[in-house]
Write a protein that holds these residues in place. Sequence first.
Motif, mmCIF file in Angstrom:
data_model
loop_
_atom_site.group_PDB
_atom_site.id
_atom_site.type_symbol
_atom_site.label_atom_id
_atom_site.label_comp_id
_atom_site.label_asym_id
_atom_site.label_seq_id
_atom_site.Cartn_x
_atom_site.Cartn_y
_atom_site.Cartn_z
ATOM 1 N N LEU A 210 31.703 44.188 45.340
ATOM 2 C CA LEU A 210 32.873 44.094 44.471
ATOM 3 C C LEU A 210 32.764 42.919 43.514
ATOM 4 O O LEU A 210 33.214 43.002 42.365
ATOM 5 N N ALA A 211 32.146 41.811 43.953
ATOM 6 C CA ALA A 211 31.989 40.653 43.072
ATOM 7 C C ALA A 211 31.081 40.986 41.898
ATOM 8 O O ALA A 211 31.337 40.580 40.758
ATOM 9 N N VAL A 212 30.018 41.732 42.152
ATOM 10 C CA VAL A 212 29.115 42.137 41.072
ATOM 11 C C VAL A 212 29.851 43.020 40.072
ATOM 12 O O VAL A 212 29.699 42.869 38.848
ATOM 13 N N GLU A 213 30.652 43.957 40.578
ATOM 14 C CA GLU A 213 31.396 44.831 39.670
ATOM 15 C C GLU A 213 32.353 44.013 38.805
ATOM 16 O O GLU A 213 32.514 44.276 37.608
ATOM 17 N N LEU A 214 32.999 43.015 39.398
ATOM 18 C CA LEU A 214 33.900 42.154 38.624
ATOM 19 C C LEU A 214 33.123 41.343 37.591
ATOM 20 O O LEU A 214 33.597 41.128 36.467
ATOM 21 N N GLN A 215 31.924 40.883 37.939
ATOM 22 C CA GLN A 215 31.110 40.129 36.992
ATOM 23 C C GLN A 215 30.701 40.992 35.807
ATOM 24 O O GLN A 215 30.659 40.526 34.665
ATOM 25 N N ILE A 216 30.408 42.272 36.071
ATOM 26 C CA ILE A 216 30.066 43.183 34.983
ATOM 27 C C ILE A 216 31.266 43.389 34.065
ATOM 28 O O ILE A 216 31.145 43.383 32.834
ATOM 29 N N LEU A 217 32.447 43.553 34.675
ATOM 30 C CA LEU A 217 33.651 43.671 33.861
ATOM 31 C C LEU A 217 33.916 42.389 33.083
ATOM 32 O O LEU A 217 34.369 42.430 31.932
ATOM 33 N N SER A 218 33.611 41.244 33.680
ATOM 34 C CA SER A 218 33.773 39.967 32.986
ATOM 35 C C SER A 218 32.878 39.906 31.753
ATOM 36 O O SER A 218 33.285 39.396 30.700
ATOM 37 N N PHE A 219 31.657 40.426 31.879
ATOM 38 C CA PHE A 219 30.762 40.486 30.718
ATOM 39 C C PHE A 219 31.396 41.278 29.584
ATOM 40 O O PHE A 219 31.375 40.862 28.422
ATOM 41 N N HIS A 220 31.956 42.439 29.914
ATOM 42 C CA HIS A 220 32.568 43.275 28.877
ATOM 43 C C HIS A 220 33.773 42.574 28.250
ATOM 44 O O HIS A 220 33.987 42.678 27.028
ATOM 45 N N GLU A 221 34.568 41.875 29.073
ATOM 46 C CA GLU A 221 35.688 41.113 28.526
ATOM 47 C C GLU A 221 35.193 40.012 27.596
ATOM 48 O O GLU A 221 35.742 39.787 26.515
ATOM 49 N N HIS A 222 34.132 39.325 28.023
ATOM 50 C CA HIS A 222 33.554 38.251 27.215
ATOM 51 C C HIS A 222 33.013 38.797 25.895
ATOM 52 O O HIS A 222 33.198 38.202 24.830
ATOM 53 N N ARG A 223 32.351 39.960 25.985
ATOM 54 C CA ARG A 223 31.778 40.574 24.782
ATOM 55 C C ARG A 223 32.866 40.981 23.804
ATOM 56 O O ARG A 223 32.764 40.752 22.598
#
Length: 256
Positions: A210-223
């Motif tokens: 779940l942490a990895v999935e959140l990190q991927i979503l964080s990337f998209h938010e950052h982008r």
Amino acid sequence: MSPHRPPGEPERPVAVPALPDLPEATVARLPEYLRALHNLAENGHETVSSEWLATAAGVNSAKLRKDLSHLGSYGTRGVGYDVALLIDQIEYVLGLTQRRSVALVGVGNLGHALAGYDGFATRGFRIAALFDADPVRVGEEINGLVVRHVDELSRVAIEESIAIGVIATPAAAAQRVADRLVAGGVTSILNFAPCVLTVPDGVDVRKVDLAVELQILSFHEHRKASLTALPAAGAATLTPLPGDLAATDPQEAIGT
């Protein structure tokens, strides 16, 4: 077994003569199609177009038609797909025509929630046994099952014919749990622990971090934030990336 079929109604013949050799990407999408089809069946729909089903599953219709063609299902022009028949076909391919027994190891916050989830039963799975190493947890009753000590795992896995093991323990304990599952004859593992498991050939592991999935979503938010904050065309500066990773030429940095 499909919950949409009334009791006593004979099973429809499955139009898949042999188990097809499906691409992994197709296998990953079949559960999404099945979820959408069950929703349709529960609302009384007998047919569905490829466009509607593709939209409900989040794919394009061409990809859906190609996926379903692997199952020998092509639909009928102007009518679409028979919902009940397509459910049968997908459940057959996914091996859901028989209920599979599952052992859940680790009944902390996540494991407790998984143990109490009623949705598994309607999709072909039975939580047959719960395990934990914490003496406080052992003996607790969750959803009609008593939590056993993890030392019993291998023996119970054999006795209960466990098909799938779910690991919801801390990372430090996950490998030992996987070893005990394998020793009990389990050849499919769903791992929620944030670690990589080492298992013998022939044992399939699916990892859910779940942490990895959140990190991927964080990337998209950052982008998205970065795109919104881009300077006007022709501006000479860009926010540098850590470690001098930013391009020195602003035009190069924005890919022009």
